[in-house]
Design an enzyme around this catalytic site. Structure first.
Site, short mmCIF file in Angstrom:
data_model
loop_
_atom_site.label_atom_id
_atom_site.label_comp_id
_atom_site.label_asym_id
_atom_site.label_seq_id
_atom_site.Cartn_x
_atom_site.Cartn_y
_atom_site.Cartn_z
N HIS A 256 1.85 14.20 8.68
CA HIS A 256 1.90 14.28 10.15
C HIS A 256 3.02 15.23 10.60
O HIS A 256 2.79 16.13 11.42
CB HIS A 256 2.12 12.88 10.72
CG HIS A 256 2.18 12.82 12.21
ND1 HIS A 256 1.11 12.47 12.99
CD2 HIS A 256 3.21 13.06 13.08
CE1 HIS A 256 1.44 12.51 14.27
NE2 HIS A 256 2.73 12.85 14.35
N GLU A 257 4.22 15.02 10.07
CA GLU A 257 5.34 15.86 10.49
C GLU A 257 5.19 17.30 10.00
O GLU A 257 5.64 18.24 10.66
CB GLU A 257 6.66 15.26 10.00
CG GLU A 257 6.99 13.88 10.56
CD GLU A 257 6.92 13.80 12.07
OE1 GLU A 257 7.15 14.81 12.75
OE2 GLU A 257 6.64 12.69 12.59
N HIS A 260 3.32 19.22 12.61
CA HIS A 260 4.23 19.71 13.66
C HIS A 260 5.04 20.90 13.15
O HIS A 260 5.20 21.92 13.84
CB HIS A 260 5.21 18.60 14.06
CG HIS A 260 4.63 17.53 14.92
ND1 HIS A 260 4.02 17.78 16.14
CD2 HIS A 260 4.57 16.18 14.76
CE1 HIS A 260 3.62 16.65 16.69
NE2 HIS A 260 3.94 15.65 15.86
N GLU A 286 0.63 17.73 19.08
CA GLU A 286 0.10 16.53 18.43
C GLU A 286 -1.25 16.82 17.78
O GLU A 286 -1.60 16.19 16.78
CB GLU A 286 -0.02 15.40 19.46
CG GLU A 286 -0.20 14.01 18.86
CD GLU A 286 1.02 13.47 18.14
OE1 GLU A 286 0.89 12.46 17.42
OE2 GLU A 286 2.12 14.06 18.26
#
Length: 491
Positions: A256-257, A260, A286
């Site tokens: 997830h990170e 980003h 997101e």
């Protein structure tokens, strides 16, 4: 004219560089700073914020903006000017006294919220929240003569309106509830068993970061209580966390990170330290973390590769084969906590918060009635009652620090990711063959070309429409969720 633009951009790049330094102080505070340094760090960050605020409201910005003829600039110049003008007008529209009072109240409120949360006592936090809501309404009125909630939303998702988002969310909700109810009526997938060595988790999590295209020569992976991504350009850092009994917490937080972080790493280098040098909105940001984590990382093809990597790292962990592993990774389960929710129910958590905060700011709901409204809407959406305030209205820090308008961007990101996934798979028909080998290159290159490299050049909805060939809609996300979980749970 050109001189005014050049002077403006030189000033802007310095401000951007100082902003990056402030961000690095925050990263250090969450990862490596000695605990005893907290009071000094607070002073350092306050000093940086004072300098940055002065630069963002510097009267010379207004002079330069007035002197520049937009029509003489190219697309990049016009986009820079659009961002700088909007930021300057917003920063100067808010009275200094109000900005100061908001900063002071939200600083105090965070501690009161934490104390109230530990005691499951919303009543002790409600008076402070009332003050914050009042101040945010005052801020919104200073920023816009239109809808108050839209004025706050604009900080996170430029040019979006609460009503537009509500229309898409309202179309999602019944389909989400119906899907969730069908899934929860089926037998649960297995859980992993045993314990998972932290050093082995961190080794595999760094491998995953590289697998998704994260450039470790311009980044690093560290541990923190709450995973996050920090920085842009040539210095983009991420954090993750480990759990001895739940390795997925580590691996999917990392993926997830990395979504980003790759967005920030892959923005055109020419945009560094300018308004175009970071993600264009929270929703688009997101979308990158969600498509990396969910549509790619939790997909059947990629999980078949990850299963092999985990078997090699940890040996037997109670899952017999790739199909069982795929179901385990995508397990749907009851729960109160947004950040622990599965792919279906996460959106229901966000829709709940969006509706409540919109009503608070628009004056349709009083803080005194917030807990009851939360509990009523939660039971309607999830089918069971909230057991305590820390699992309900006191769960998130966002409102205590004044982040009204932030919540909907989480589900907007999922919605955008659904749109991007359809377009990406249309362009890459053999993608799953690559993902089954742990090769994400084609997927991440498509996202870099169509989304990430542009940074803040385009407006959010235009960027998604340009990448996908269609206006953003909830339909692709819902079709994807129904197909995916329908297969896993044999619906």
């Amino acid at each position: 004219m050109t001189n005014a633009y050049d002077d403006l951009m030189a000033f802007q790049r310095e401000t951007g560089a100082l902003g990056q330094i402030a961000g690095r102080l925050g990263w250090d505070q969450e990862t490596m700073m000695p605990r005893g340094a907290a009071p000094q760090r607070a002073e350092e960050m306050a000093a940086m914020e004072h300098v940055l605020h002065a630069r963002r409201t510097d009267p010379r910005l207004g002079d330069w903006l007035a002197a520049i003829n937009d029509k003489t600039l190219d697309q990049v110049g016009q986009a820079n000017l659009r961002h700088i003008r909007k930021s300057y007008l917003r920063n100067t529209a808010i009275p200094a006294k109000l900005a100061s009072e908001l900063a002071r109240k939200t600083s105090i409120a965070q501690g009161i919220w934490a104390e109230a949360r530990s005691k499951d006592d919303f009543a002790s936090f409600a008076p402070m929240l009332e003050e914050i809501v009042s101040l945010k309404r005052e801020e919104a009125a200073a920023l816009s003569k239109g809808n108050l909630y839209d004025a706050l939303l604009d900080d996170y998702e430029p040019d979006a309106t609460g009503d537009q988002i509500a229309a898409m969310f309202n179309a999602m909700e019944p389909r989400l509830i119906a899907l969730r109810d069908k899934v929860l009526g089926k037998p649960e997938p297995k859980n992993v068993t045993g314990t998972f060595d932290e050093a082995k988790q961190m080794k595999l999590t760094r491998q995953l970061a590289k697998t998704f295209g994260y450039d470790m020569s311009r980044g690093r992976v560290d541990k923190a209580v709450h995973p996050f991504s920090s920085g842009s350009g040539m210095d983009v850092r991420i954090t993750t966390r480990t759990s001895e009994i739940d390795p997925f917490n580590c691996f999917y937080s990392t993926i997830h990170e990395v979504g980003h972080a790759c967005y920030e790493q892959n923005i055109d280098d020419d945009y560094m330290f300018t308004p175009l040098g970071s993600g264009v909105s929270m929703g688009v940001h997101e979308s990158q973390s969600r498509i990396y984590e969910n549509q790619i990382g939790r997909g059947r093809a990629f999980t078949s590769w990850l299963f092999g990597e985990m078997k090699e790292a940890f040996g037997d962990f109670g899952i017999a084969n790739q199909d069982e592993f795929y179901a385990t990774v995508n397990k749907v389960h009851k729960g109160y906590i947004r950040t622990e929710a599965d792919e279906i129910q996460y959106n229901l958590h966000v829709l709940l918060r969006f509706g409540l905060e919109k009503d608070l700011i628009e004056g349709k709901l009083d803080v005194a009635d917030l807990e009851e409204a939360w509990n009523t809407r939660f039971e309607r959406a999830f089918g069971y009652k909230v057991d305590k305030a820390s699992n309900g209205v006191l769960q998130d820090v966002h409102w205590s620090v004044g982040l009204f308008g932030y919540f909907p961007t989480y589900s907007l990101g999922n919605l955008y990711a659904g749109c991007l996934n359809v377009a990406m798979r249309g362009a890459l028909p053999d993608l799953d063959t690559d993902l089954a080998k742990g090769d994400t290159t084609a997927a991440t290159a498509w996202l870099q070309e169509n989304v990430q490299q542009h940074g803040g050049l385009y407006k959010p909805t235009y960027l998604i429409a340009k990448a996908t060939g269609a206006e953003p809609s909830e339909a692709p996300l819902m079709d994807y969720l129904e197909a995916k979980f329908g297969e896993i749970y044999d619906l």
